[in-house]
Motif scaffolding. Structure first.
Motif, PDB file in Angstrom:
ATOM      1  N   TYR A  47       0.809  -1.217   0.000  1.00  0.00           N
ATOM      2  CA  TYR A  47       0.000   0.000   0.000  1.00  0.00           C
ATOM      3  C   TYR A  47       0.843   1.269   0.000  1.00  0.00           C
ATOM      4  N   ARG A  48       2.145   1.115   0.179  1.00  0.00           N
ATOM      5  CA  ARG A  48       3.024   2.268  -0.019  1.00  0.00           C
ATOM      6  C   ARG A  48       3.198   2.581  -1.505  1.00  0.00           C
ATOM      7  N   HIS A  49       2.863   1.610  -2.339  1.00  0.00           N
ATOM      8  CA  HIS A  49       3.036   1.762  -3.786  1.00  0.00           C
ATOM      9  C   HIS A  49       1.713   1.864  -4.530  1.00  0.00           C
ATOM     10  N   PHE A  50       0.698   1.147  -4.046  1.00  0.00           N
ATOM     11  CA  PHE A  50      -0.597   1.114  -4.735  1.00  0.00           C
ATOM     12  C   PHE A  50      -1.718   1.161  -3.699  1.00  0.00           C
ATOM     13  N   ALA A  51      -2.832   1.762  -4.093  1.00  0.00           N
ATOM     14  CA  ALA A  51      -3.981   1.836  -3.190  1.00  0.00           C
ATOM     15  C   ALA A  51      -4.630   0.474  -2.995  1.00  0.00           C
ATOM     16  N   GLY A  52      -4.414  -0.450  -3.922  1.00  0.00           N
ATOM     17  CA  GLY A  52      -5.007  -1.776  -3.833  1.00  0.00           C
ATOM     18  C   GLY A  52      -4.895  -2.505  -5.154  1.00  0.00           C
ATOM     19  N   LYS A  53      -5.544  -3.670  -5.225  1.00  0.00           N
ATOM     20  CA  LYS A  53      -5.466  -4.479  -6.445  1.00  0.00           C
ATOM     21  C   LYS A  53      -6.090  -3.762  -7.638  1.00  0.00           C
ATOM     22  N   ASP A  54      -7.173  -3.027  -7.409  1.00  0.00           N
ATOM     23  CA  ASP A  54      -7.810  -2.311  -8.508  1.00  0.00           C
ATOM     24  C   ASP A  54      -6.844  -1.324  -9.151  1.00  0.00           C
ATOM     25  N   ALA A  55      -6.061  -0.655  -8.325  1.00  0.00           N
ATOM     26  CA  ALA A  55      -5.099   0.316  -8.842  1.00  0.00           C
ATOM     27  C   ALA A  55      -4.000  -0.382  -9.644  1.00  0.00           C
ATOM     28  N   MET A  56      -3.589  -1.564  -9.183  1.00  0.00           N
ATOM     29  CA  MET A  56      -2.581  -2.329  -9.934  1.00  0.00           C
ATOM     30  C   MET A  56      -3.122  -2.724 -11.301  1.00  0.00           C
ATOM     31  N   LEU A  57      -4.344  -3.241 -11.328  1.00  0.00           N
ATOM     32  CA  LEU A  57      -4.941  -3.670 -12.595  1.00  0.00           C
ATOM     33  C   LEU A  57      -5.068  -2.497 -13.555  1.00  0.00           C
ATOM     34  N   ALA A  58      -5.504  -1.354 -13.041  1.00  0.00           N
ATOM     35  CA  ALA A  58      -5.662  -0.175 -13.895  1.00  0.00           C
ATOM     36  C   ALA A  58      -4.318   0.256 -14.463  1.00  0.00           C
ATOM     37  N   GLU A  59      -3.290   0.278 -13.608  1.00  0.00           N
ATOM     38  CA  GLU A  59      -1.977   0.703 -14.104  1.00  0.00           C
ATOM     39  C   GLU A  59      -1.423  -0.278 -15.128  1.00  0.00           C
ATOM     40  N   LEU A  60      -1.677  -1.556 -14.937  1.00  0.00           N
ATOM     41  CA  LEU A  60      -1.214  -2.552 -15.898  1.00  0.00           C
ATOM     42  C   LEU A  60      -1.863  -2.355 -17.263  1.00  0.00           C
ATOM     43  N   LEU A  61      -3.183  -2.231 -17.287  1.00  0.00           N
ATOM     44  CA  LEU A  61      -3.891  -2.191 -18.572  1.00  0.00           C
ATOM     45  C   LEU A  61      -3.805  -0.829 -19.241  1.00  0.00           C
ATOM     46  N   VAL A  62      -3.930   0.243 -18.478  1.00  0.00           N
ATOM     47  CA  VAL A  62      -3.749   1.566 -19.072  1.00  0.00           C
ATOM     48  C   VAL A  62      -2.279   1.738 -19.473  1.00  0.00           C
ATOM     49  N   GLY A  63      -1.391   1.241 -18.618  1.00  0.00           N
ATOM     50  CA  GLY A  63       0.037   1.406 -18.881  1.00  0.00           C
ATOM     51  C   GLY A  63       0.489   0.732 -20.154  1.00  0.00           C
ATOM     52  N   ILE A  64       0.082  -0.520 -20.369  1.00  0.00           N
ATOM     53  CA  ILE A  64       0.565  -1.219 -21.565  1.00  0.00           C
ATOM     54  C   ILE A  64      -0.050  -0.619 -22.822  1.00  0.00           C
ATOM     55  N   SER A  65      -1.284  -0.132 -22.734  1.00  0.00           N
ATOM     56  CA  SER A  65      -1.895   0.522 -23.904  1.00  0.00           C
ATOM     57  C   SER A  65      -1.123   1.781 -24.262  1.00  0.00           C
ATOM     58  N   GLY A  66      -0.739   2.550 -23.239  1.00  0.00           N
ATOM     59  CA  GLY A  66       0.051   3.748 -23.489  1.00  0.00           C
ATOM     60  C   GLY A  66       1.435   3.427 -24.022  1.00  0.00           C
ATOM     61  N   GLN A  67       2.059   2.377 -23.501  1.00  0.00           N
ATOM     62  CA  GLN A  67       3.396   1.994 -23.965  1.00  0.00           C
ATOM     63  C   GLN A  67       3.382   1.544 -25.415  1.00  0.00           C
ATOM     64  N   LEU A  68       2.362   0.797 -25.807  1.00  0.00           N
ATOM     65  CA  LEU A  68       2.264   0.363 -27.201  1.00  0.00           C
ATOM     66  C   LEU A  68       2.124   1.564 -28.134  1.00  0.00           C
ATOM     67  N   LEU A  69       1.278   2.505 -27.751  1.00  0.00           N
ATOM     68  CA  LEU A  69       1.078   3.688 -28.589  1.00  0.00           C
ATOM     69  C   LEU A  69       2.351   4.521 -28.659  1.00  0.00           C
ATOM     70  N   THR A  70       2.989   4.750 -27.520  1.00  0.00           N
ATOM     71  CA  THR A  70       4.225   5.531 -27.497  1.00  0.00           C
ATOM     72  C   THR A  70       5.309   4.862 -28.329  1.00  0.00           C
ATOM     73  N   GLY A  71       5.425   3.549 -28.194  1.00  0.00           N
ATOM     74  CA  GLY A  71       6.414   2.820 -28.966  1.00  0.00           C
ATOM     75  C   GLY A  71       6.154   2.897 -30.461  1.00  0.00           C
ATOM     76  N   ALA A  72       4.884   2.813 -30.849  1.00  0.00           N
ATOM     77  CA  ALA A  72       4.539   2.898 -32.269  1.00  0.00           C
ATOM     78  C   ALA A  72       4.850   4.289 -32.825  1.00  0.00           C
ATOM     79  N   LYS A  73       4.552   5.316 -32.066  1.00  0.00           N
ATOM     80  CA  LYS A  73       4.870   6.678 -32.502  1.00  0.00           C
ATOM     81  C   LYS A  73       6.380   6.862 -32.641  1.00  0.00           C
ATOM     82  N   ARG A  74       7.126   6.291 -31.716  1.00  0.00           N
ATOM     83  CA  ARG A  74       8.584   6.394 -31.790  1.00  0.00           C
ATOM     84  C   ARG A  74       9.117   5.683 -33.028  1.00  0.00           C
ATOM     85  N   ARG A  75       8.587   4.510 -33.320  1.00  0.00           N
ATOM     86  CA  ARG A  75       9.032   3.770 -34.498  1.00  0.00           C
ATOM     87  C   ARG A  75       8.694   4.534 -35.774  1.00  0.00           C
ATOM     88  N   LEU A  76       7.548   5.182 -35.790  1.00  0.00           N
ATOM     89  CA  LEU A  76       7.160   5.977 -36.958  1.00  0.00           C
ATOM     90  C   LEU A  76       8.101   7.169 -37.115  1.00  0.00           C
TER      91      LEU A  76
END
Length: 202
Positions: A47-76
Motif C-alpha cells: 500500500y506504499r506503492h498502490f492503493a489496492g489491487k484495482d489500482a494495480m490492474l488499472a496501471e497494468l492495462l492503461v500502462g501497456i496501452s500507453g506503452q504500445l502507442l508511445t512505442g509505435a509513434k517512436r518507431r514511426l
C-alpha cells in the motif's frame, strides 16, 4: 517492455508479479499478501506503492496501452524516410515483442478489462483506438488499394493473430524466441498482403 535494459523499480516488480498472478489465477483469486510475498515484502507494504489491487490492474492495462502507442509513434518517427514497408515491419516487430514478452497482460486484457472503472476503461479504449489508427495509416500506404474499413479490419485481425501467444502452450513446447518472432512476422505480413491483394468491395 522488452526493450528496457535498466533494472526494474520495486513498483515495476510488483506490477510484473501482479500481472503474472492475475493471469494465472484470476483477479479475485489473488490476494494482496500473495503479491507481496512474490516480491519479498509484506502485503500491507504494497500500500506504499498502490492503493489496492484495482489500482494495480488499472496501471497494468492503461500502462501497456500507453506503452504500445508511445512505442509505435517512436518507431514511426525513427523511420526517417525509410519507407512505409520498413515502418510496417518495425510496427510488427514492436507488437511481437509485446506479444512474446508480456503474455500475462494479453490474458488480463481479455479477462479483466471490464473490472476497470469506467474512466480507466475509456482511457484504455482511447489509447487502443489511436494505436489502431496509426497502423491503419501505415498499412494503407503499403497497400494503396486497401480502403480504410478493410485496412482497419486487417489490423484488428493481425492483432488477433499476434495476441494469440497466451494460447500457444508452455514456453518449452514452442520454437525459440527468435524463430517464433520470425514466424509471427511472416504470418502478419502474409495476412496484410492477402488483404491488399484481394481488397473487399467498398
Amino acid at each position: 517492455m522488452a526493450t528496457r535494459t535498466d533494472a526494474p523499480t520495486r513498483r515495476e516488480q510488483i506490477l510484473k508479479e501482479a500481472a503474472r498472478l492475475f493471469a494465472e489465477r484470476g483477479f479475485h483469486g489473488v490476494g494482496v499478501d500473495e503479491i507481496g510475498a512474490a516480491v519479498g515484502i509484506s502485503g500491507p507494504g504494497l500500500y506504499r506503492h498502490f492503493a489496492g489491487k484495482d489500482a494495480m490492474l488499472a496501471e497494468l492495462l492503461v500502462g501497456i496501452s500507453g506503452q504500445l502507442l508511445t512505442g509505435a509513434k517512436r518507431r514511426l518517427a525513427e523511420a526517417d524516410g525509410g519507407g512505409a514497408e520498413a515502418v510496417l515491419d518495425s510496427l510488427i516487430e514492436g507488437h511481437i515483442d509485446f506479444a512474446l514478452d508480456d503474455r500475462p497482460l494479453i490474458t488480463l486484457h481479455d479477462r479483466e478489462l471490464d473490472r476497470l472503472r469506467d474512466t480507466d476503461r475509456k482511457m484504455v479504449r482511447q489509447l487502443q483506438r489511436q494505436y489502431v489508427e496509426l497502423w491503419v495509416g501505415v498499412v494503407r500506404e503499403v497497400y494503396a488499394g486497401l480502403g480504410e474499413p478493410a485496412a482497419r479490419s486487417a489490423v484488428h485481425s493481425v492483432f488477433g493473430l499476434l495476441n494469440s501467444t497466451p494460447h500457444l502452450g508452455r514456453a518449452g513446447s514452442l520454437p525459440g524466441r527468435g524463430a517464433m518472432a520470425e514466424l509471427l512476422h511472416r504470418m502478419a505480413r502474409g495476412a496484410f498482403a492477402a488483404a491488399g491483394a484481394h481488397p473487399l468491395p467498398a
